[in-house]
Design a protein around this motif. Sequence first.
Motif, PDB file in Angstrom:
ATOM      1  N   CYS A   1     -12.929  10.154   4.195  1.00  0.00           N
ATOM      2  CA  CYS A   1     -12.190  11.012   3.602  1.00  0.00           C
ATOM      3  C   CYS A   1     -10.679  11.014   4.391  1.00  0.00           C
ATOM      4  CB  CYS A   1     -12.556  12.453   3.631  1.00  0.00           C
ATOM      5  SG  CYS A   1     -11.843  13.636   2.273  1.00  0.00           S
ATOM      6  N   GLN A   2     -10.748  11.131   5.712  1.00  0.00           N
ATOM      7  CA  GLN A   2      -9.496  11.222   6.294  1.00  0.00           C
ATOM      8  C   GLN A   2      -8.780   9.935   6.056  1.00  0.00           C
ATOM      9  OE1 GLN A   2      -9.666   9.905  10.551  1.00  0.00           O
ATOM     10  NE2 GLN A   2      -8.350  12.045  11.243  1.00  0.00           N
ATOM     11  N   VAL A   3      -9.022   8.692   5.971  1.00  0.00           N
ATOM     12  CA  VAL A   3      -8.402   7.496   5.673  1.00  0.00           C
ATOM     13  C   VAL A   3      -7.793   7.840   4.220  1.00  0.00           C
ATOM     14  CG1 VAL A   3      -8.562   5.133   5.248  1.00  0.00           C
ATOM     15  CG2 VAL A   3      -9.769   6.098   7.187  1.00  0.00           C
ATOM     16  N   TRP A   4      -8.774   8.254   3.320  1.00  0.00           N
ATOM     17  CA  TRP A   4      -8.050   8.500   1.840  1.00  0.00           C
ATOM     18  C   TRP A   4      -7.050   9.665   2.021  1.00  0.00           C
ATOM     19  CZ3 TRP A   4      -9.480  12.999  -1.570  1.00  0.00           C
ATOM     20  CH2 TRP A   4      -9.144  12.674  -2.817  1.00  0.00           C
ATOM     21  N   LEU A   5      -7.103  10.458   2.667  1.00  0.00           N
ATOM     22  CA  LEU A   5      -6.052  11.601   2.569  1.00  0.00           C
ATOM     23  C   LEU A   5      -4.742  11.050   3.203  1.00  0.00           C
ATOM     24  CD1 LEU A   5      -8.091  14.723   3.599  1.00  0.00           C
ATOM     25  CD2 LEU A   5      -7.199  14.344   1.433  1.00  0.00           C
ATOM     26  N   GLN A   6      -4.881  10.278   4.258  1.00  0.00           N
ATOM     27  CA  GLN A   6      -3.943   9.663   4.839  1.00  0.00           C
ATOM     28  C   GLN A   6      -3.098   8.447   3.970  1.00  0.00           C
ATOM     29  OE1 GLN A   6      -5.556   8.091   8.443  1.00  0.00           O
ATOM     30  NE2 GLN A   6      -5.319   9.964   9.712  1.00  0.00           N
ATOM     31  N   CYS A   7      -3.914   7.878   3.099  1.00  0.00           N
ATOM     32  CA  CYS A   7      -3.479   7.083   2.093  1.00  0.00           C
ATOM     33  C   CYS A   7      -2.462   7.730   1.131  1.00  0.00           C
ATOM     34  CB  CYS A   7      -4.326   6.296   1.566  1.00  0.00           C
ATOM     35  SG  CYS A   7      -5.045   4.944   2.585  1.00  0.00           S
TER      36      CYS A   7
ATOM     37  N   PHE B   1      -7.959  -4.203   3.442  1.00  0.00           N
ATOM     38  CA  PHE B   1      -7.435  -3.135   4.400  1.00  0.00           C
ATOM     39  C   PHE B   1      -8.355  -1.901   4.405  1.00  0.00           C
ATOM     40  CE2 PHE B   1      -4.806   0.788   3.703  1.00  0.00           C
ATOM     41  CZ  PHE B   1      -3.877   0.529   4.860  1.00  0.00           C
ATOM     42  N   VAL B   2      -8.995  -1.567   3.423  1.00  0.00           N
ATOM     43  CA  VAL B   2      -9.867  -0.484   3.147  1.00  0.00           C
ATOM     44  C   VAL B   2     -10.844  -0.742   4.309  1.00  0.00           C
ATOM     45  CG1 VAL B   2     -11.678   0.677   1.960  1.00  0.00           C
ATOM     46  CG2 VAL B   2      -9.474   0.341   0.978  1.00  0.00           C
ATOM     47  N   ALA B   3     -11.649  -1.887   4.181  1.00  0.00           N
ATOM     48  CA  ALA B   3     -12.386  -2.407   5.125  1.00  0.00           C
ATOM     49  C   ALA B   3     -12.248  -2.130   6.575  1.00  0.00           C
ATOM     50  CB  ALA B   3     -13.018  -3.888   4.903  1.00  0.00           C
ATOM     51  N   TYR B   4     -10.950  -2.695   6.883  1.00  0.00           N
ATOM     52  CA  TYR B   4     -10.726  -2.372   8.468  1.00  0.00           C
ATOM     53  C   TYR B   4     -10.222  -1.040   8.718  1.00  0.00           C
ATOM     54  CZ  TYR B   4      -5.589  -2.487   9.310  1.00  0.00           C
ATOM     55  OH  TYR B   4      -4.393  -1.942   9.507  1.00  0.00           O
ATOM     56  N   THR B   5      -9.695  -0.284   7.849  1.00  0.00           N
ATOM     57  CA  THR B   5      -9.226   0.872   8.390  1.00  0.00           C
ATOM     58  C   THR B   5     -10.506   1.816   8.354  1.00  0.00           C
ATOM     59  OG1 THR B   5      -8.576   1.407   5.993  1.00  0.00           O
ATOM     60  CG2 THR B   5      -6.711   0.870   7.414  1.00  0.00           C
ATOM     61  N   VAL B   6     -11.413   1.718   7.208  1.00  0.00           N
ATOM     62  CA  VAL B   6     -12.550   2.842   7.239  1.00  0.00           C
ATOM     63  C   VAL B   6     -13.400   2.347   8.466  1.00  0.00           C
ATOM     64  CG1 VAL B   6     -14.777   3.068   6.003  1.00  0.00           C
ATOM     65  CG2 VAL B   6     -12.526   3.009   4.872  1.00  0.00           C
ATOM     66  N   THR B   7     -13.825   1.170   8.760  1.00  0.00           N
ATOM     67  CA  THR B   7     -14.646   0.799   9.844  1.00  0.00           C
ATOM     68  C   THR B   7     -13.938   1.231  11.114  1.00  0.00           C
ATOM     69  OG1 THR B   7     -13.818  -1.647   9.869  1.00  0.00           O
ATOM     70  CG2 THR B   7     -15.813  -1.031   8.831  1.00  0.00           C
ATOM     71  N   SER B   8     -12.724   0.919  11.312  1.00  0.00           N
ATOM     72  CA  SER B   8     -11.925   1.688  12.760  1.00  0.00           C
ATOM     73  C   SER B   8     -12.083   3.050  12.649  1.00  0.00           C
ATOM     74  CB  SER B   8     -10.670   1.119  12.524  1.00  0.00           C
ATOM     75  OG  SER B   8     -10.222  -0.275  12.485  1.00  0.00           O
ATOM     76  N   SER B   9     -11.659   3.749  11.838  1.00  0.00           N
ATOM     77  CA  SER B   9     -12.151   5.318  11.689  1.00  0.00           C
ATOM     78  C   SER B   9     -13.324   5.666  11.919  1.00  0.00           C
ATOM     79  CB  SER B   9     -11.690   5.729  10.259  1.00  0.00           C
ATOM     80  OG  SER B   9     -11.433   7.381  10.316  1.00  0.00           O
TER      81      SER B   9
ATOM     82  N   GLY C   1     -17.488  -0.799  15.039  1.00  0.00           N
ATOM     83  CA  GLY C   1     -16.199  -1.377  15.878  1.00  0.00           C
ATOM     84  C   GLY C   1     -16.115  -2.849  15.726  1.00  0.00           C
ATOM     85  N   LEU C   2     -17.300  -3.529  15.714  1.00  0.00           N
ATOM     86  CA  LEU C   2     -17.334  -5.084  15.668  1.00  0.00           C
ATOM     87  C   LEU C   2     -16.984  -5.458  14.335  1.00  0.00           C
ATOM     88  CD1 LEU C   2     -20.417  -5.812  18.061  1.00  0.00           C
ATOM     89  CD2 LEU C   2     -17.982  -6.251  18.411  1.00  0.00           C
ATOM     90  N   VAL C   3     -17.551  -4.578  13.355  1.00  0.00           N
ATOM     91  CA  VAL C   3     -17.053  -4.934  11.678  1.00  0.00           C
ATOM     92  C   VAL C   3     -15.825  -4.598  11.510  1.00  0.00           C
ATOM     93  CG1 VAL C   3     -17.605  -4.210   9.438  1.00  0.00           C
ATOM     94  CG2 VAL C   3     -19.509  -4.610  10.990  1.00  0.00           C
ATOM     95  N   SER C   4     -15.139  -3.750  12.223  1.00  0.00           N
ATOM     96  CA  SER C   4     -13.691  -3.464  12.020  1.00  0.00           C
ATOM     97  C   SER C   4     -12.761  -4.882  12.699  1.00  0.00           C
ATOM     98  CB  SER C   4     -13.300  -2.423  12.566  1.00  0.00           C
ATOM     99  OG  SER C   4     -13.023  -2.563  14.168  1.00  0.00           O
ATOM    100  N   CYS C   5     -13.262  -5.370  13.612  1.00  0.00           N
ATOM    101  CA  CYS C   5     -12.612  -6.617  14.217  1.00  0.00           C
ATOM    102  C   CYS C   5     -12.796  -7.825  13.127  1.00  0.00           C
ATOM    103  CB  CYS C   5     -13.344  -7.020  15.638  1.00  0.00           C
ATOM    104  SG  CYS C   5     -12.988  -5.866  16.914  1.00  0.00           S
TER     105      CYS C   5
END
Length: 337
Positions: free
Chosen positions: A56-62, A105-113, A183-187
């Motif tokens: 939700c944080q990533v969604w609001l930031q977008c 983009f969604v995949a890496y921002t969500v997994t990083s967050s 974290g590994l999936v985000s990489c």
Amino acid sequence: AVQTRAQLAKGDRKPSRGAFAVLSAVLLYFSVSISLVVLNKYVLSYSPVKFPFPVCQVWLQCIVTVIVMEVYEQVHSMAGGSWHSWFSTVRAEELKACVPLAAAFVAYTVTSSVCLRYVEVSFFQVVRSMCVVTGVAAEILFPSLRKGPITGEVVLSCLMVTAGFVIGSLGEIELSAAGVVFGLVSCVATVLYSAMIKRTLSKLSGSSSQIMMYNNFLSCFLLVPLIFMMEDTGALLEGNLLFDQRIVASIVTSGVLGCCMGYVTTRLVSVTSPLTHQVVGSAKACLQTLVAMWLFGQNVTVQSAVGLAVSIGGSALYAVAKNRSLAREATPKSKAA
């Protein structure tokens, strides 16, 4: 025409920049990048009114990013004597072409967050350093992605990053399996996203700002089902967290900082070089960890500190090694020209 080595060097060299321009670009990059990571961690884990909803944080930031860029577009157009909205420039074929990139983009921002939600800032940097390893692995599996030869230095940097990851994992006081996995999936997602950018840029006339806007606009829709799938929407709505002034202020600030990251990164590379940007990024990781330790009172074991240092050292070595290999490849071509 045959050019001398001196002429080639002169032509390839960037215009001389003042020390103040370089220093200001580095400090601006440090300030924005560190503030963004620390603020996100604060909202997710340390705020008096916690907001443990990374998707939700990533969604609001977008959403904030889209609003900020739209306001900028309108102000910029009015300053030029004519008013128009970014939405009036949207083309269906371009929007469609950006859907796969937006998904990455969604995949890496969500997994990083999500990773940042479960681990401390110091270990977050260790995990994210594994992008070096996943990037080299992708170059081996998919030769079309390869940027220069895979030298012994590159292999050594991968071994250092992997060793730092293992040492840092073993040294964590409270290691989160979910944090490590995400974290590994985000990489992997980051490598995928980076590989797709160039292809998508060619379809959008090379406009990086347009890609940023399309990514965030499409992400506003792609993230909605993930919020319902991955987070406790009942707790999110019942707590009225979306209307808390402190949460709203933090989300808006982080959204603005996210917009600024593209600018400060471009600014840093323009006054230095991509290699310097990589080295500055490694130095930023060290300072970022120290800032987080000071602000959040984080306890870091000696083993964790060693793991972080080895990971950052491996990342810096990788940047230097890739720069050398690309330079060696470019030299024969220059002589042939």
